[in-house]
Design an enzyme around this catalytic site. Structure first.
Site, mmCIF file in Angstrom:
data_model
loop_
_atom_site.group_PDB
_atom_site.id
_atom_site.type_symbol
_atom_site.label_atom_id
_atom_site.label_comp_id
_atom_site.label_asym_id
_atom_site.label_seq_id
_atom_site.Cartn_x
_atom_site.Cartn_y
_atom_site.Cartn_z
ATOM 1 N N TRP A 132 0.792 -1.230 0.000
ATOM 2 C CA TRP A 132 0.000 0.000 0.000
ATOM 3 C C TRP A 132 0.828 1.285 0.000
ATOM 4 O O TRP A 132 0.273 2.351 0.240
ATOM 5 C CB TRP A 132 -0.993 -0.026 1.157
ATOM 6 C CG TRP A 132 -0.426 -0.246 2.522
ATOM 7 C CD1 TRP A 132 0.000 -1.426 3.044
ATOM 8 C CD2 TRP A 132 -0.256 0.744 3.548
ATOM 9 N NE1 TRP A 132 0.435 -1.238 4.335
ATOM 10 C CE2 TRP A 132 0.290 0.080 4.666
ATOM 11 C CE3 TRP A 132 -0.513 2.115 3.639
ATOM 12 C CZ2 TRP A 132 0.588 0.741 5.861
ATOM 13 C CZ3 TRP A 132 -0.218 2.770 4.833
ATOM 14 C CH2 TRP A 132 0.326 2.084 5.920
ATOM 15 N N ASP A 156 1.820 -5.463 13.775
ATOM 16 C CA ASP A 156 1.232 -4.631 12.725
ATOM 17 C C ASP A 156 2.219 -3.600 12.176
ATOM 18 O O ASP A 156 1.821 -2.544 11.724
ATOM 19 C CB ASP A 156 -0.021 -3.914 13.268
ATOM 20 C CG ASP A 156 -0.888 -3.318 12.162
ATOM 21 O OD1 ASP A 156 -0.782 -3.778 11.009
ATOM 22 O OD2 ASP A 156 -1.655 -2.387 12.445
ATOM 23 N N ARG A 199 8.907 0.973 10.054
ATOM 24 C CA ARG A 199 7.879 1.212 11.086
ATOM 25 C C ARG A 199 8.264 0.581 12.423
ATOM 26 O O ARG A 199 7.775 0.989 13.478
ATOM 27 C CB ARG A 199 6.552 0.644 10.560
ATOM 28 C CG ARG A 199 5.333 0.857 11.420
ATOM 29 C CD ARG A 199 4.084 0.706 10.568
ATOM 30 N NE ARG A 199 2.885 0.496 11.345
ATOM 31 C CZ ARG A 199 1.655 0.460 10.818
ATOM 32 N NH1 ARG A 199 1.487 0.612 9.519
ATOM 33 N NH2 ARG A 199 0.593 0.260 11.564
#
Lengths: 279, 543
Positions: free
Chosen positions: B239, B300, B327
């Site tokens: 994404w 996540d 992340r």
């Protein structure tokens, strides 16, 4: 993967508080929710009836929770269930069976098919939810928690089990208690200050002006460019930030945030177990 | 008099329309000052502009040129935060929010056309922009379509379904054009589905190839999963747009988190190629190499952050490199020809890894996996960085990334041997936000600026000695890229919500940024700005 931007630019210091009670809820039905906008809403009564039908006819192969078993496929991740809305797809399979895979046909009424469909869609929604409640978080050693509270944690400097924390376990569910201890809410998230209920303690700020005058008050807003407070008279005052305007922010929650780098997970469990004794 | 002016207008009309010319694909390789032809401005992902008309000496005069606010009747039911990086082609800006695309005059901020998509559902969290080649624009919809429009009219040319809405996939990423390939990805984290990347034909939208993020049964990487079933439901969404090296003919993609998201029990192993940086051949979709940023993630932490391409000397040797501020809180530099790790360093303090293995990959600490009573983990699921575009500045040797230092409690709620869906959640917490400047030769954080609130921003740096960022209080800020000192700011109506861009038109440099529902353009105000811009343009011509 979805990333909710937890920001309120208007109330910078309310952020941590709001985040502490944020639930990353699915938006429900329609545009914006996961999946097609026309997916069925679940009627819990029909789903409960469907569960009975499922347990009697389907669970032996597909598992009690519909996640699949040795003989039957996973119905939570089933493409047929995903494409079904009100039983029209599921009904076809139920009526015809899948002989090649050993699934016999079943004779169910249209109402039973719809209920079965409602049960399966309910199961899918439960699995896709990000809002399941923790199973049990009171698993620590209360005595060790009390020792940490009085010793290493430094909690006694501000809190007392017979003072502000008396009966705290009756006011909050265990998870709320745990999260409020770890991430105490900042003003803006709790009850309004004038409501008479106990809200989060305000963050204090002292602003020292170029002439040496000091203004103390409750922090309203601060960023790199401006600072605002409510002074003792309740008046709103603000200043442009500059090297000549000194600010000293005193957040009563600072000790909690400092502990985030020190707690072990066992310390947290023990503290929660101890706080749970304060009924 | 009136009829004369109308005649003049009519005479000018064809010229005006002629301005909406096709995008020459060659521009994608070396964009000029008056174009921003692809998501990151160029294929490298650096978001470093050579423009200097707006610079550290004159930035005091940077002021509003125009603002374009999304019409309020398009706000219902959809996120209208502008997360897209606008593309600039021949004086027109093109950008999207979920179900909507706009063409806006880059000089005036006036709408040229608007396209609206009738949605059948899907998560409307954001749209990161459009891709353009020739006269054709491409964008994704939340209900799983790739749509092509004519940039001259905004009229639909074709639509193709690229994912299954019934399985809770959705579309959000900006397509990237590489020659005759429209590279598209998919999103969706709710129901244990496999992520993939596709190449589509720009003329018809027909599928050219599809690369599955979870390894396919029987292929290399399959050994990092316990079963075929786990692979086929293994997640790994695509994404954030890829970067591309035309010389090596390799495209670089960061992949998303494995699924079930927080419950790893049913997917023992590293879960390749989730949370990895992968190099693919854009003509075949074949994997050339991989590096896994987060093996077997249970938090996540999609490793989708832009793999930024740059060349630099390391140990006295010129190298073709790639950097990602992931992340999970780690900064990686890889050799982009081979995927071999050059350095791994944390860019913010975290508490989830036991160390770095021989391949340069962080080793997750099993004690920091989600648990029934909750596990305190830093960063939270929102991560130390996220999709917001970073910037790499070859003049300062620094990589800039908008960063959170955050904590949350991760709960495991699905204790089955084969968990499904999320299998848990995280709640919390506390967060501090920083703008980090990382020395890409050493991984050391050279300077750090802490904001007062919490939030992330897209970044842009320029040869004018400027680094643009949002703060967490609705300001657009320019900093000294060498020191982090704040040089300029202005207050907007919302936090910066996309990656800023810059371009030069008619001798004036613009800086354009999205903040919530409004796109803002800045330029130099008054004589000082105009003369400065013209002087810079003259200087360039005379060089």
């Amino acid at each position: 993967m979805r990333w909710s931007q937890v920001i309120s630019w208007a109330a910078v210091f309310a952020l941590t508080a709001t985040a502490a009670v944020t639930t990353r809820a699915n938006a429900g039905q329609g545009i914006g929710a996961p999946g097609p906008a026309d997916k069925p809403t679940v009627d819990p009564v029909k789903a409960a009836a469907g569960k009975n039908t499922f347990v009697q006819n389907c669970a032996f192969c597909h598992g009690l929770d519909a996640s699949g078993g040795e003989r039957g496929g996973d119905l939570i991740r089933s493409l047929i269930v995903a494409r079904d809305r009100k039983g029209e797809e599921i009904g076809k399979i139920v009526a015809a069976g899948i002989p090649a895979k050993g699934m016999p046909p079943f004779t169910l009424t249209p109402a039973q098919i719809e209920e079965l469909s409602q049960f399966l869609h309910q199961r899918v929604a439960e699995k896709a939810s990000r809002n399941a409640k923790p199973i049990n978080i009171v698993v620590g050693d209360a005595a060790a928690g009390e020792a940490y509270f009085n010793g290493e944690g430094g909690c006694r400097a501000c809190h007392s089990p017979t003072g502000d924390l008396a009966h705290v376990a009756t006011r909050f569910a265990p998870q709320d208690l745990q999260l409020r201890m770890l991430f105490p809410p900042r003003p803006g998230a709790g009850p309004p200050i004038d409501s008479g209920q106990r809200g989060p303690a305000p963050t204090q700020i002292t602003v020292t002006l170029p002439g040496g005058e000091q203004v103390r008050g409750v922090l309203v807003r601060i960023d790199d460019f401006a600072v605002a407070l409510k002074d003792a008279n309740g008046s709103y005052r603000s200043w442009t930030r500059s090297p000549d305007v000194k600010v000293d922010v005193q957040d009563p929650r600072a000790a909690h945030y400092a502990l985030l780098d020190k707690y072990t997970d066992r310390d947290i469990q023990n503290l929660v177990a101890y706080l749970e004794t304060l009924k | 008099m009136k009829s004369v002016s109308i005649a003049v207008m009519l005479a000018l009309l064809p010229l005006r329309l002629a301005a909406q010319e096709p995008l020459d694909p060659a521009l994608l390789l070396k964009p000029p000052a008056d174009a921003w032809p692809t998501y990151n401005g160029d294929y490298s992902g650096r978001r470093f502009s050579p423009l200097t008309a707006v610079n550290a000496k004159n930035i005091d005069a940077l002021g509003l040129a125009w603002a374009f606010r999304l019409p309020s009747d398009n706000r219902s039911g959809a996120s209208t935060s502008i997360k897209a990086t606008p593309l600039l082609v021949h004086g027109i800006l093109y950008f999207a929010v979920p179900d909507h695309v706009w063409a806006v005059d880059a000089r005036s901020g006036r709408e040229v056309w608007h396209y609206r998509w009738e949605s059948k559902g899907g998560i409307h969290i954001g749209n990161r922009g459009v891709g353009i080649t020739g006269n054709w624009l491409f964008f994704e919809t939340p209900d799983c379509h790739l749509v092509s429009l004519d940039i001259r009219t905004g009229k639909e040319r074709w639509r193709q379904e690229i994912c299954d809405l019934n399985q809770y996939y959705y579309g959000s990423v900006a397509p990237v054009i590489i020659r005759n390939h429209v590279i598209v990805g998919v999103s969706g984290d709710d129901l244990d589905i496999a992520g993939y990347l596709e190449s589509r034909d720009p003329e018809t939208g027909a599928l050219q190839w599809r690369w599955s993020v979870p390894a396919r049964p029987g292929e290399p990487g399959a050994e990092s999963w316990p079963s075929e079933d786990a692979m086929l439901h293994g997640g790994g969404m695509t994404w954030v747009p890829s970067t591309y090296d035309p010389d090596l003919n390799l495209m670089y993609l960061g992949t998303g988190n494995p699924q079930p998201v927080l419950a790893g029990k049913g997917r023992a192993g590293d879960n390749l190629y989730t949370e990895s940086i992968v190099a693919l051949n854009p003509d075949t979709g074949k994997l050339v190499w991989y590096f896994q940023s987060s093996p077997h993630d249970t938090h996540d932490w999609d490793a989708v952050q832009t793999p930024v391409l740059f060349d630099s000397e390391i140990d006295g040797r010129p190298r073709k490199l790639l950097a990602q501020a992931s992340r999970n809180g780690y900064f990686f530099v890889l050799d982009r020809a081979t995927g071999k790790n050059v350095l791994t360093k944390p860019f913010i303090k975290t508490n989830w890894a036991r160390g770095i293995d021989s391949k340069g990959q962080p080793m997750p600490d099993p004690a920091k996996e989600p648990s029934p009573a909750g596990t305190l983990v830093s960063p939270s699921s929102d991560g130390a960085s996220n999709w917001y575009p970073p910037s790499l500045n070859p003049q300062t040797g620094l990589f800039y990334v908008s960063t959170n230092r955050s904590f949350s409690m991760f709960y495991l709620t699905d204790l089955a041997d084969k968990p499904q869906g999320w299998g848990g959640n995280d709640r919390g917490g506390y967060g501090e936000s920083y703008l980090q400047a990382i020395d890409y030769r050493t991984g050391a954080v050279k300077w750090s600026h802490r904001w007062y609130g919490r939030g992330l921003s897209g970044l842009l740096s320029t040869a004018g000695g400027l680094l643009f960022s949002g703060d967490t209080a609705g300001h657009f800020v320019a900093l000294n890229p060498s020191t982090g000192d704040i040089l300029w700011h202005t207050g907007l109506t919302a936090n910066i919500s996309n990656g800023p861009i810059t371009y030069e038109l008619d001798g004036r440099q613009y800086v354009v940024v999205g903040a919530g529902d409004t796109l803002y353009a800045f330029w130099m105000i008054g004589d000082r700005g105009e003369s400065g811009a013209r002087k810079a343009a003259d200087d360039r011509r005379s060089r």
